[in-house]
Design a protein around this motif. Structure first.
Motif, PDB file in Angstrom:
ATOM      1  N   TYR A 281      -7.057   7.730 -42.810  1.00 56.56           N
ATOM      2  CA  TYR A 281      -7.811   8.684 -41.982  1.00 56.56           C
ATOM      3  C   TYR A 281      -8.388   7.941 -40.784  1.00 56.56           C
ATOM      4  CZ  TYR A 281     -11.112  12.358 -40.678  1.00 56.56           C
ATOM      5  OH  TYR A 281     -11.808  13.320 -39.989  1.00 56.56           O
ATOM      6  N   SER A 282      -8.477   8.633 -39.659  1.00 54.80           N
ATOM      7  CA  SER A 282      -9.022   8.033 -38.433  1.00 54.80           C
ATOM      8  C   SER A 282      -9.954   9.044 -37.772  1.00 54.80           C
ATOM      9  CB  SER A 282      -7.886   7.639 -37.489  1.00 54.80           C
ATOM     10  OG  SER A 282      -8.404   6.992 -36.350  1.00 54.80           O
ATOM     11  N   TYR A 283     -11.091   8.536 -37.246  1.00 55.33           N
ATOM     12  CA  TYR A 283     -12.085   9.446 -36.664  1.00 55.33           C
ATOM     13  C   TYR A 283     -12.901   8.700 -35.613  1.00 55.33           C
ATOM     14  CZ  TYR A 283     -16.060  12.679 -36.413  1.00 55.33           C
ATOM     15  OH  TYR A 283     -17.027  13.548 -35.977  1.00 55.33           O
ATOM     16  N   LYS A 284     -13.144   9.317 -34.469  1.00 56.11           N
ATOM     17  CA  LYS A 284     -13.961   8.710 -33.422  1.00 56.11           C
ATOM     18  C   LYS A 284     -15.381   9.239 -33.553  1.00 56.11           C
ATOM     19  CE  LYS A 284     -13.365   6.827 -28.889  1.00 56.11           C
ATOM     20  NZ  LYS A 284     -12.374   6.615 -27.830  1.00 56.11           N
ATOM     21  N   LEU A 285     -16.308   8.358 -33.878  1.00 54.14           N
ATOM     22  CA  LEU A 285     -17.691   8.732 -34.167  1.00 54.14           C
ATOM     23  C   LEU A 285     -18.588   8.419 -32.975  1.00 54.14           C
ATOM     24  CD1 LEU A 285     -19.786   9.671 -36.299  1.00 54.14           C
ATOM     25  CD2 LEU A 285     -20.001   7.269 -36.981  1.00 54.14           C
ATOM     26  N   GLU A 286     -19.390   9.400 -32.561  1.00 59.33           N
ATOM     27  CA  GLU A 286     -20.357   9.220 -31.488  1.00 59.33           C
ATOM     28  C   GLU A 286     -21.687   8.737 -32.065  1.00 59.33           C
ATOM     29  OE1 GLU A 286     -19.785   9.714 -28.260  1.00 59.33           O
ATOM     30  OE2 GLU A 286     -17.736  10.419 -28.493  1.00 59.33           O
ATOM     31  N   LEU A 287     -22.262   7.696 -31.486  1.00 59.60           N
ATOM     32  CA  LEU A 287     -23.541   7.147 -31.921  1.00 59.60           C
ATOM     33  C   LEU A 287     -24.412   6.875 -30.689  1.00 59.60           C
ATOM     34  CD1 LEU A 287     -22.409   4.610 -34.693  1.00 59.60           C
ATOM     35  CD2 LEU A 287     -23.493   6.837 -35.036  1.00 59.60           C
TER      36      LEU A 287
ATOM     37  N   PRO B 130      -4.462   8.425 -31.471  1.00 60.36           N
ATOM     38  CA  PRO B 130      -5.596   7.672 -30.894  1.00 60.36           C
ATOM     39  C   PRO B 130      -5.172   6.744 -29.763  1.00 60.36           C
ATOM     40  CG  PRO B 130      -5.706   7.662 -33.287  1.00 60.36           C
ATOM     41  CD  PRO B 130      -4.375   8.234 -32.925  1.00 60.36           C
ATOM     42  N   TYR B 131      -3.925   6.254 -29.783  1.00 62.48           N
ATOM     43  CA  TYR B 131      -3.429   5.435 -28.686  1.00 62.48           C
ATOM     44  C   TYR B 131      -3.151   6.294 -27.449  1.00 62.48           C
ATOM     45  CZ  TYR B 131      -2.773   1.312 -31.637  1.00 62.48           C
ATOM     46  OH  TYR B 131      -2.979   0.233 -32.440  1.00 62.48           O
ATOM     47  N   LEU B 132      -2.638   7.512 -27.670  1.00 58.79           N
ATOM     48  CA  LEU B 132      -2.336   8.405 -26.551  1.00 58.79           C
ATOM     49  C   LEU B 132      -3.619   8.819 -25.836  1.00 58.79           C
ATOM     50  CD1 LEU B 132      -0.168  10.063 -25.023  1.00 58.79           C
ATOM     51  CD2 LEU B 132      -0.577  11.914 -26.656  1.00 58.79           C
ATOM     52  N   PHE B 133      -4.661   9.178 -26.627  1.00 60.16           N
ATOM     53  CA  PHE B 133      -5.955   9.556 -26.055  1.00 60.16           C
ATOM     54  C   PHE B 133      -6.877   8.332 -26.108  1.00 60.16           C
ATOM     55  CE2 PHE B 133      -4.052  13.525 -27.222  1.00 60.16           C
ATOM     56  CZ  PHE B 133      -4.461  14.408 -26.230  1.00 60.16           C
ATOM     57  N   SER B 134      -6.605   7.364 -25.266  1.00 63.71           N
ATOM     58  CA  SER B 134      -7.363   6.112 -25.262  1.00 63.71           C
ATOM     59  C   SER B 134      -7.678   5.691 -23.842  1.00 63.71           C
ATOM     60  CB  SER B 134      -6.567   5.007 -25.970  1.00 63.71           C
ATOM     61  OG  SER B 134      -7.174   3.753 -25.808  1.00 63.71           O
TER      62      SER B 134
ATOM     63  N   HIS C 288      -1.238   8.092 -20.610  1.00 65.56           N
ATOM     64  CA  HIS C 288      -2.383   8.291 -21.492  1.00 65.56           C
ATOM     65  C   HIS C 288      -3.123   9.556 -21.078  1.00 65.56           C
ATOM     66  CE1 HIS C 288      -1.579   4.009 -22.223  1.00 65.56           C
ATOM     67  NE2 HIS C 288      -2.157   4.193 -23.384  1.00 65.56           N
ATOM     68  N   GLN C 289      -3.726  10.197 -22.067  1.00 64.07           N
ATOM     69  CA  GLN C 289      -4.430  11.454 -21.817  1.00 64.07           C
ATOM     70  C   GLN C 289      -5.931  11.209 -21.721  1.00 64.07           C
ATOM     71  OE1 GLN C 289      -2.698  14.470 -21.400  1.00 64.07           O
ATOM     72  NE2 GLN C 289      -1.004  13.000 -21.357  1.00 64.07           N
ATOM     73  N   GLN C 290      -6.618  12.083 -20.979  1.00 66.84           N
ATOM     74  CA  GLN C 290      -8.058  11.979 -20.832  1.00 66.84           C
ATOM     75  C   GLN C 290      -8.756  12.425 -22.106  1.00 66.84           C
ATOM     76  OE1 GLN C 290      -9.139  14.276 -17.402  1.00 66.84           O
ATOM     77  NE2 GLN C 290      -8.426  12.743 -15.945  1.00 66.84           N
ATOM     78  N   GLY C 291      -9.954  11.899 -22.307  1.00 70.08           N
ATOM     79  CA  GLY C 291     -10.779  12.329 -23.419  1.00 70.08           C
ATOM     80  C   GLY C 291     -10.698  11.403 -24.616  1.00 70.08           C
TER      81      GLY C 291
ATOM     82  N   SER D 298      -8.853  17.964 -31.688  1.00 74.88           N
ATOM     83  CA  SER D 298     -10.108  18.191 -30.977  1.00 74.88           C
ATOM     84  C   SER D 298     -10.384  16.954 -30.125  1.00 74.88           C
ATOM     85  CB  SER D 298     -11.257  18.417 -31.960  1.00 74.88           C
ATOM     86  OG  SER D 298     -12.473  18.617 -31.270  1.00 74.88           O
ATOM     87  N   VAL D 299     -10.638  17.174 -28.821  1.00 76.49           N
ATOM     88  CA  VAL D 299     -10.823  16.079 -27.865  1.00 76.49           C
ATOM     89  C   VAL D 299     -12.120  16.294 -27.094  1.00 76.49           C
ATOM     90  CG1 VAL D 299      -9.858  14.906 -25.865  1.00 76.49           C
ATOM     91  CG2 VAL D 299      -8.339  15.791 -27.622  1.00 76.49           C
ATOM     92  N   LYS D 300     -12.846  15.212 -26.869  1.00 74.20           N
ATOM     93  CA  LYS D 300     -14.074  15.296 -26.073  1.00 74.20           C
ATOM     94  C   LYS D 300     -13.777  14.817 -24.661  1.00 74.20           C
ATOM     95  CE  LYS D 300     -19.018  14.341 -26.364  1.00 74.20           C
ATOM     96  NZ  LYS D 300     -20.073  13.711 -27.188  1.00 74.20           N
ATOM     97  N   GLU D 301     -13.915  15.740 -23.687  1.00 80.03           N
ATOM     98  CA  GLU D 301     -13.685  15.426 -22.285  1.00 80.03           C
ATOM     99  C   GLU D 301     -14.953  15.732 -21.492  1.00 80.03           C
ATOM    100  OE1 GLU D 301      -9.002  16.799 -22.236  1.00 80.03           O
ATOM    101  OE2 GLU D 301     -10.282  17.241 -20.522  1.00 80.03           O
ATOM    102  N   GLU D 302     -15.534  14.716 -20.899  1.00 83.68           N
ATOM    103  CA  GLU D 302     -16.747  14.881 -20.089  1.00 83.68           C
ATOM    104  C   GLU D 302     -17.821  15.654 -20.849  1.00 83.68           C
ATOM    105  OE1 GLU D 302     -14.460  14.901 -15.765  1.00 83.68           O
ATOM    106  OE2 GLU D 302     -15.461  16.709 -16.488  1.00 83.68           O
TER     107      GLU D 302
END
Length: 268
Positions: free
Chosen positions: A67-73, A179-183, A203-206, A230-234
């Motif tokens: 599993y992979s997840y980008k965590l905001e802190l 995760p590499y594509l959206f990096s 590469h894609q934004q976000g 789900s992608v976080k952009e700006e």
């Protein structure tokens, strides 16, 4: 109940000092959650509360992505990290079983049936020679129809077996690729894509937040994988559908390659 087994967690794409210093840890799930909670508490105490992020990936002992997840802190002290990190409690990649109908009639059985039909028909033809030509024509049509049906069933079964054998591998491959594509680090995608599109893919934004499999199927070109992400952009969360055309290629690092530029469409 939390699993006491130790698992490998990898922290990447971050400037949080704790995760830069210790980018790989092998701990039980509950200790992993405690590590995140303690790190969040330390960040809340700092003078600057600028939002940061870390890409967390959990692997099996054979280095297969679970599993992979980008965590905001940092998060609010009232946030339940047990709920956010619950998917990391799993110790195996999710696999969806494909139930296929077994064809009880084997190729040899069909050939035996065809032989019996030929023998019986030949006997009937010898009794009535006047209808021999008409009977022969009907027999040829029946044999042709049976052969086509057998070939079609064999193709369907072969395709189902191929999809069943590769679907789990493709799911792991795609979850590792996205995760590499959206990096923002612009890491090379050459290990994932064919030589024909390596210069054109961008590469894609976000920042990638979550990944959900919608469909993996087999078509004339190879495998088609469709995911909803789900992608976080700006600071805005967006939902998108990603469509990938994939083929097997044992010369590649992951034994698969993406043949065409990914089709990405925002879902509103």
């Amino acid at each position: 109940m939390m699993n006491k087994q130790q698992s490998k967690y990898v922290f990447s794409e971050t400037d949080i000092k704790k995760f830069v210093d210790e980018s790989v840890v092998s701990v039980p799930f509950e200790d992993f959650v405690t590590l995140i909670i303690d790190t969040n508490a330390q960040l809340l105490k700092t003078s600057s509360l600028r939002s940061k992020s870390v890409l967390i990936s959990k692997y099996t002992k054979d280095d297969i992505l679970i599993y992979s997840y980008k965590l905001e802190l940092p998060q609010s002290k009232d946030v339940s990290f047990d709920n956010i990190l619950e998917p990391f409690s799993k110790n195996k990649p999710e696999k969806k079983e494909i139930r296929t109908k077994k064809i009880s009639l084997s190729v040899n059985n069909v050939l035996i049936v065809l032989s019996l039909i030929l023998a019986i028909t030949s006997l009937a033809m010898s009794v009535n020679s006047k209808t021999k030509e008409v009977t022969n024509k009907k027999l040829e049509n029946k044999v042709t129809t049976l052969e086509k049906s057998l070939n079609n069933q064999k193709v369907v079964l072969d395709n189902q077996n191929t999809l069943l054998e590769n679907k789990g591998k493709i799911d792991v491959y795609v979850r590792y690729f996205l995760p590499y594509l959206f990096s923002e680090n612009k890491i090379s995608l050459d290990d994932f894509v064919s030589d024909e599109i390596s210069k054109d893919i961008k590469h894609q934004q976000g920042s990638l937040i979550s990944v959900m499999q919608e469909e993996i199927k087999l078509d004339k070109k190879g495998f088609k994988a469709i995911y909803v992400i789900s992608v976080k952009e700006e600071n805005i969360n967006k939902t998108k559908r990603v469509e990938l055309d994939i083929e097997k290629n044992k010369s590649k690092k992951f034994e698969f390659e993406i043949k065409e530029i990914p089709k990405i469409q925002e879902i509103k």
